[in-house]
Design a protein around this motif. Structure first.
Motif, PDB file in Angstrom:
ATOM      1  N   VAL A   1     -13.202   1.359   1.928  1.00 31.69           N
ATOM      2  CA  VAL A   1     -12.223   1.627   2.928  1.00 31.69           C
ATOM      3  C   VAL A   1     -11.087   0.634   2.533  1.00 31.69           C
ATOM      4  CG1 VAL A   1     -11.544   1.013   5.465  1.00 31.69           C
ATOM      5  CG2 VAL A   1     -13.606   2.249   4.784  1.00 31.69           C
ATOM      6  N   TRP A   2      -9.783   0.860   2.521  1.00 33.01           N
ATOM      7  CA  TRP A   2      -8.728   0.047   2.090  1.00 33.01           C
ATOM      8  C   TRP A   2      -8.543  -1.152   3.080  1.00 33.01           C
ATOM      9  CZ3 TRP A   2      -7.380   0.201  -2.598  1.00 33.01           C
ATOM     10  CH2 TRP A   2      -7.365   1.586  -3.454  1.00 33.01           C
ATOM     11  N   SER A   3      -9.255  -1.975   2.827  1.00 32.23           N
ATOM     12  CA  SER A   3      -8.927  -3.382   3.506  1.00 32.23           C
ATOM     13  C   SER A   3      -7.725  -4.153   2.757  1.00 32.23           C
ATOM     14  CB  SER A   3     -10.123  -3.999   3.396  1.00 32.23           C
ATOM     15  OG  SER A   3     -10.584  -4.191   2.269  1.00 32.23           O
ATOM     16  N   GLN A   4      -7.420  -5.185   3.366  1.00 30.41           N
ATOM     17  CA  GLN A   4      -6.567  -5.963   2.745  1.00 30.41           C
ATOM     18  C   GLN A   4      -7.044  -6.680   1.398  1.00 30.41           C
ATOM     19  OE1 GLN A   4      -5.741  -8.988   6.042  1.00 30.41           O
ATOM     20  NE2 GLN A   4      -4.136  -7.818   6.560  1.00 30.41           N
ATOM     21  N   SER A   5      -8.338  -7.244   1.461  1.00 28.81           N
ATOM     22  CA  SER A   5      -9.145  -7.401   0.359  1.00 28.81           C
ATOM     23  C   SER A   5      -9.129  -6.563  -0.798  1.00 28.81           C
ATOM     24  CB  SER A   5     -10.616  -8.125   0.498  1.00 28.81           C
ATOM     25  OG  SER A   5     -11.307  -7.009   1.017  1.00 28.81           O
ATOM     26  N   ALA A   6      -9.545  -5.129  -0.383  1.00 24.88           N
ATOM     27  CA  ALA A   6      -9.533  -4.052  -1.430  1.00 24.88           C
ATOM     28  C   ALA A   6      -8.256  -3.995  -1.972  1.00 24.88           C
ATOM     29  CB  ALA A   6     -10.172  -2.933  -0.697  1.00 24.88           C
ATOM     30  N   LEU A   7      -7.182  -3.745  -1.022  1.00 28.19           N
ATOM     31  CA  LEU A   7      -5.621  -3.814  -1.702  1.00 28.19           C
ATOM     32  C   LEU A   7      -5.416  -4.829  -2.754  1.00 28.19           C
ATOM     33  CD1 LEU A   7      -4.011  -2.578   1.564  1.00 28.19           C
ATOM     34  CD2 LEU A   7      -3.954  -1.227  -0.645  1.00 28.19           C
ATOM     35  N   ALA A   8      -5.899  -6.148  -2.246  1.00 31.52           N
ATOM     36  CA  ALA A   8      -5.150  -7.066  -3.085  1.00 31.52           C
ATOM     37  C   ALA A   8      -6.154  -7.094  -4.673  1.00 31.52           C
ATOM     38  CB  ALA A   8      -5.982  -8.540  -2.556  1.00 31.52           C
TER      39      ALA A   8
ATOM     40  N   LEU B   1       3.351  -7.827  -0.596  1.00 25.18           N
ATOM     41  CA  LEU B   1       3.199  -6.207  -0.438  1.00 25.18           C
ATOM     42  C   LEU B   1       2.070  -6.017   0.547  1.00 25.18           C
ATOM     43  CD1 LEU B   1       4.274  -3.793  -1.664  1.00 25.18           C
ATOM     44  CD2 LEU B   1       2.828  -3.934  -3.397  1.00 25.18           C
ATOM     45  N   ILE B   2       0.971  -6.754   0.628  1.00 24.89           N
ATOM     46  CA  ILE B   2      -0.202  -6.333   1.623  1.00 24.89           C
ATOM     47  C   ILE B   2       0.522  -6.662   2.897  1.00 24.89           C
ATOM     48  CG2 ILE B   2      -2.122  -7.127   2.417  1.00 24.89           C
ATOM     49  CD1 ILE B   2      -3.002  -7.760  -0.370  1.00 24.89           C
ATOM     50  N   ALA B   3       1.176  -7.806   3.291  1.00 19.46           N
ATOM     51  CA  ALA B   3       1.816  -8.214   4.392  1.00 19.46           C
ATOM     52  C   ALA B   3       2.787  -6.808   5.010  1.00 19.46           C
ATOM     53  CB  ALA B   3       2.523  -9.162   4.663  1.00 19.46           C
ATOM     54  N   TYR B   4       3.572  -6.358   3.816  1.00 18.98           N
ATOM     55  CA  TYR B   4       4.475  -5.156   4.153  1.00 18.98           C
ATOM     56  C   TYR B   4       3.810  -3.819   4.508  1.00 18.98           C
ATOM     57  CZ  TYR B   4       8.159  -1.676   3.588  1.00 18.98           C
ATOM     58  OH  TYR B   4       8.783  -0.844   3.645  1.00 18.98           O
ATOM     59  N   LEU B   5       2.719  -3.573   3.697  1.00 15.95           N
ATOM     60  CA  LEU B   5       2.030  -2.311   4.213  1.00 15.95           C
ATOM     61  C   LEU B   5       1.217  -2.728   5.451  1.00 15.95           C
ATOM     62  CD1 LEU B   5       0.317  -1.617   0.486  1.00 15.95           C
ATOM     63  CD2 LEU B   5       2.239  -0.340   1.692  1.00 15.95           C
ATOM     64  N   SER B   6       0.601  -3.780   5.664  1.00 16.88           N
ATOM     65  CA  SER B   6      -0.156  -4.056   6.974  1.00 16.88           C
ATOM     66  C   SER B   6       0.912  -4.096   8.274  1.00 16.88           C
ATOM     67  CB  SER B   6      -0.678  -5.305   6.950  1.00 16.88           C
ATOM     68  OG  SER B   6      -1.665  -5.385   6.198  1.00 16.88           O
ATOM     69  N   GLU B   7       2.301  -4.603   8.306  1.00 19.44           N
ATOM     70  CA  GLU B   7       2.993  -4.557   9.061  1.00 19.44           C
ATOM     71  C   GLU B   7       3.849  -3.086   9.193  1.00 19.44           C
ATOM     72  OE1 GLU B   7       4.547  -7.383  11.106  1.00 19.44           O
ATOM     73  OE2 GLU B   7       2.740  -7.789  10.579  1.00 19.44           O
ATOM     74  N   SER B   8       3.715  -2.303   8.202  1.00 19.90           N
ATOM     75  CA  SER B   8       4.476  -0.930   8.241  1.00 19.90           C
ATOM     76  C   SER B   8       3.158   0.005   8.961  1.00 19.90           C
ATOM     77  CB  SER B   8       4.499  -0.456   6.833  1.00 19.90           C
ATOM     78  OG  SER B   8       5.719  -1.290   6.447  1.00 19.90           O
TER      79      SER B   8
END
Length: 170
Positions: free
Chosen positions: A125-132, A161-168
């Motif tokens: 699953v695309w988690s923050q750690s996977a995205l990083a 970028l992860i913060a932006y994707l998470s906030e979006s």
């Protein structure tokens, strides 16, 4: 269950990193000051999948950084992504899948996108750690991916970028 990982954006001062948590510390902080070694030590899709199957995932703790400020920086970085991807309620697939709701989405499952075999068969699953880990080196994270992007080597930029994707996604 999610494990909160306290991280700093600046290089770690201990010079010592161990285990799975350390891989993410290196990812975000550049532990040891050697970016190449830190990037090579990042988890792969298979390792992330194993962690998630075991009920363990690592989430990023912004360590007092303003998520809004990080997301603002991430929005500027998004310009590199929007050539192939869209974000928002009316986002459509293009050369890459729409990324609205990416955090928490099973890999290779955006409706209507023709994924590579490697991505279709991915079991994470695309988690923050996977995205990083993905953003650092997509081709190393998931060999066989069709994404033509060399990676984002700057740890602070990945975090933004992860913060932006998470906030979006909210």
């Amino acid at each position: 269950k999610a494990t909160m990982l306290k991280t700093a954006i600046r290089p770690a001062t201990t010079g010592r990193c161990d285990g799975v948590i350390a891989l993410l510390v290196m990812l975000v902080s550049g532990c040891g000051g050697d970016t190449t070694q830190a990037l090579l030590a990042l988890p792969t899709a298979a390792q992330i999948s194993e962690q998630q199957a075991a009920g363990v995932d690592v989430t990023l703790d912004w360590q007092g950084e303003s998520v809004a400020a990080l997301a603002q920086h991430g929005e500027r970085l998004w310009s590199q992504c929007r050539t192939c991807h869209q974000l928002g309620s009316d986002a459509a697939n293009g050369a890459g899948p729409a990324l609205t709701g990416i955090v928490g989405r099973p890999a290779g499952r955006a409706a209507g996108f023709a994924y590579s075999t490697a991505m279709r068969e991915a079991q994470f699953v695309w988690s923050q750690s996977a995205l990083a880990a993905w953003l650092a080196r997509p081709w190393r994270f998931l060999p066989g991916t069709s994404m033509q992007y060399g990676g984002l080597s700057n740890a602070e930029d990945r975090l933004a970028l992860i913060a932006y994707l998470s906030e979006s996604d909210q």
